[in-house]
Design a protein around this motif. Structure first.
Motif, PDB file in Angstrom:
ATOM      1  N   ALA A   1       0.828  -1.202   0.000  1.00  0.00           N
ATOM      2  CA  ALA A   1       0.000   0.000   0.000  1.00  0.00           C
ATOM      3  C   ALA A   1       0.864   1.253   0.000  1.00  0.00           C
ATOM      4  O   ALA A   1       2.012   1.236   0.460  1.00  0.00           O
ATOM      5  N   SER A   2       0.305   2.315  -0.502  1.00  0.00           N
ATOM      6  CA  SER A   2       1.012   3.589  -0.428  1.00  0.00           C
ATOM      7  C   SER A   2       1.075   4.049   1.023  1.00  0.00           C
ATOM      8  O   SER A   2       0.164   3.766   1.819  1.00  0.00           O
ATOM      9  N   LYS A   3       2.149   4.733   1.350  1.00  0.00           N
ATOM     10  CA  LYS A   3       2.372   5.134   2.734  1.00  0.00           C
ATOM     11  C   LYS A   3       1.259   6.031   3.247  1.00  0.00           C
ATOM     12  O   LYS A   3       0.892   5.993   4.427  1.00  0.00           O
ATOM     13  N   SER A   4       0.698   6.819   2.346  1.00  0.00           N
ATOM     14  CA  SER A   4      -0.336   7.765   2.756  1.00  0.00           C
ATOM     15  C   SER A   4      -1.550   7.074   3.334  1.00  0.00           C
ATOM     16  O   SER A   4      -2.208   7.601   4.227  1.00  0.00           O
ATOM     17  N   ILE A   5      -1.879   5.895   2.820  1.00  0.00           N
ATOM     18  CA  ILE A   5      -3.023   5.169   3.361  1.00  0.00           C
ATOM     19  C   ILE A   5      -2.592   4.235   4.480  1.00  0.00           C
ATOM     20  O   ILE A   5      -3.296   4.097   5.486  1.00  0.00           O
ATOM     21  N   PHE A   6      -1.437   3.604   4.331  1.00  0.00           N
ATOM     22  CA  PHE A   6      -1.019   2.577   5.277  1.00  0.00           C
ATOM     23  C   PHE A   6      -0.734   3.152   6.659  1.00  0.00           C
ATOM     24  O   PHE A   6      -1.100   2.563   7.679  1.00  0.00           O
ATOM     25  N   SER A   7      -0.080   4.274   6.713  1.00  0.00           N
ATOM     26  CA  SER A   7       0.375   4.806   8.000  1.00  0.00           C
ATOM     27  C   SER A   7      -0.730   5.527   8.782  1.00  0.00           C
ATOM     28  O   SER A   7      -0.570   5.753   9.982  1.00  0.00           O
ATOM     29  N   ARG A   8      -1.830   5.837   8.123  1.00  0.00           N
ATOM     30  CA  ARG A   8      -2.854   6.668   8.766  1.00  0.00           C
ATOM     31  C   ARG A   8      -4.141   5.922   9.073  1.00  0.00           C
ATOM     32  O   ARG A   8      -5.069   6.506   9.650  1.00  0.00           O
ATOM     33  N   ASN A   9      -4.224   4.660   8.665  1.00  0.00           N
ATOM     34  CA  ASN A   9      -5.488   3.952   8.790  1.00  0.00           C
ATOM     35  C   ASN A   9      -5.319   2.523   9.273  1.00  0.00           C
ATOM     36  O   ASN A   9      -4.302   1.890   8.986  1.00  0.00           O
ATOM     37  N   PRO A  10      -6.333   2.022   9.960  1.00  0.00           N
ATOM     38  CA  PRO A  10      -6.408   0.557  10.083  1.00  0.00           C
ATOM     39  C   PRO A  10      -6.513  -0.012   8.671  1.00  0.00           C
ATOM     40  O   PRO A  10      -7.103   0.608   7.779  1.00  0.00           O
ATOM     41  N   MET A  11      -5.919  -1.162   8.460  1.00  0.00           N
ATOM     42  CA  MET A  11      -5.975  -1.789   7.153  1.00  0.00           C
ATOM     43  C   MET A  11      -6.789  -3.069   7.234  1.00  0.00           C
ATOM     44  O   MET A  11      -6.876  -3.709   8.297  1.00  0.00           O
ATOM     45  N   GLY A  12      -7.385  -3.432   6.108  1.00  0.00           N
ATOM     46  CA  GLY A  12      -8.223  -4.615   6.121  1.00  0.00           C
ATOM     47  C   GLY A  12      -8.179  -5.380   4.818  1.00  0.00           C
ATOM     48  O   GLY A  12      -7.676  -4.886   3.805  1.00  0.00           O
ATOM     49  N   TRP A  13      -8.694  -6.577   4.900  1.00  0.00           N
ATOM     50  CA  TRP A  13      -8.895  -7.415   3.724  1.00  0.00           C
ATOM     51  C   TRP A  13     -10.395  -7.576   3.500  1.00  0.00           C
ATOM     52  O   TRP A  13     -11.180  -7.710   4.465  1.00  0.00           O
ATOM     53  N   TYR A  14     -10.752  -7.591   2.242  1.00  0.00           N
ATOM     54  CA  TYR A  14     -12.130  -7.765   1.827  1.00  0.00           C
ATOM     55  C   TYR A  14     -12.129  -8.831   0.730  1.00  0.00           C
ATOM     56  O   TYR A  14     -11.098  -9.121   0.130  1.00  0.00           O
TER      57      TYR A  14
END
Length: 114
Positions: free
Chosen positions: A24-37
């Motif tokens: 993932a791009s750092k902008s999304i990865f570092s600021r959010n919980p991440m998930g699988w769908y």
């Protein structure tokens, strides 16, 4: 720019294992919980698992005890370890923030044969 690149899918027999990766791009990865769908053929996309920035995890009931979500903060990568796979796990798998952003990656296809 949002970037989500899933990989690791494939064809596996019932009871087999796969590990999915999502860069993932750092902008999304570092600021959010991440998930699988995942989206099974003919069905709507559904949430599978979440991991917070601190490493806390939540999984949907149907995969508890079989799937494990993890993240490598140094690599901006989230993983989904899938064990004891069942035919009903057949789907295209996607990663995204939780809740998801509007943009999605191409996904990775998992096919479990009976």
């Amino acid at each position: 720019q949002l970037q989500l690149v899933e990989s690791g899918g494939g064809l596996v027999q019932t009871g087999g294992s796969l590990t999915l990766s999502c860069a993932a791009s750092k902008s999304i990865f570092s600021r959010n919980p991440m998930g699988w769908y995942r989206r099974a053929p003919g069905k709507q996309r559904e949430w599978v698992a979440t991991i917070t920035n601190g490493g806390n995890t939540v999984l949907t009931d149907s995969v508890k005890g079989r799937f494990t979500i993890s993240r490598d903060n140094a690599k901006n990568t989230v993983y989904l370890q899938m064990n004891s796979l069942k035919p009903e796990d057949t789907a295209s798998y996607y990663c995204n923030a939780v809740p998801p952003k509007d943009e999605w990656g191409q996904g990775t296809l998992v096919t479990v044969s009976s």
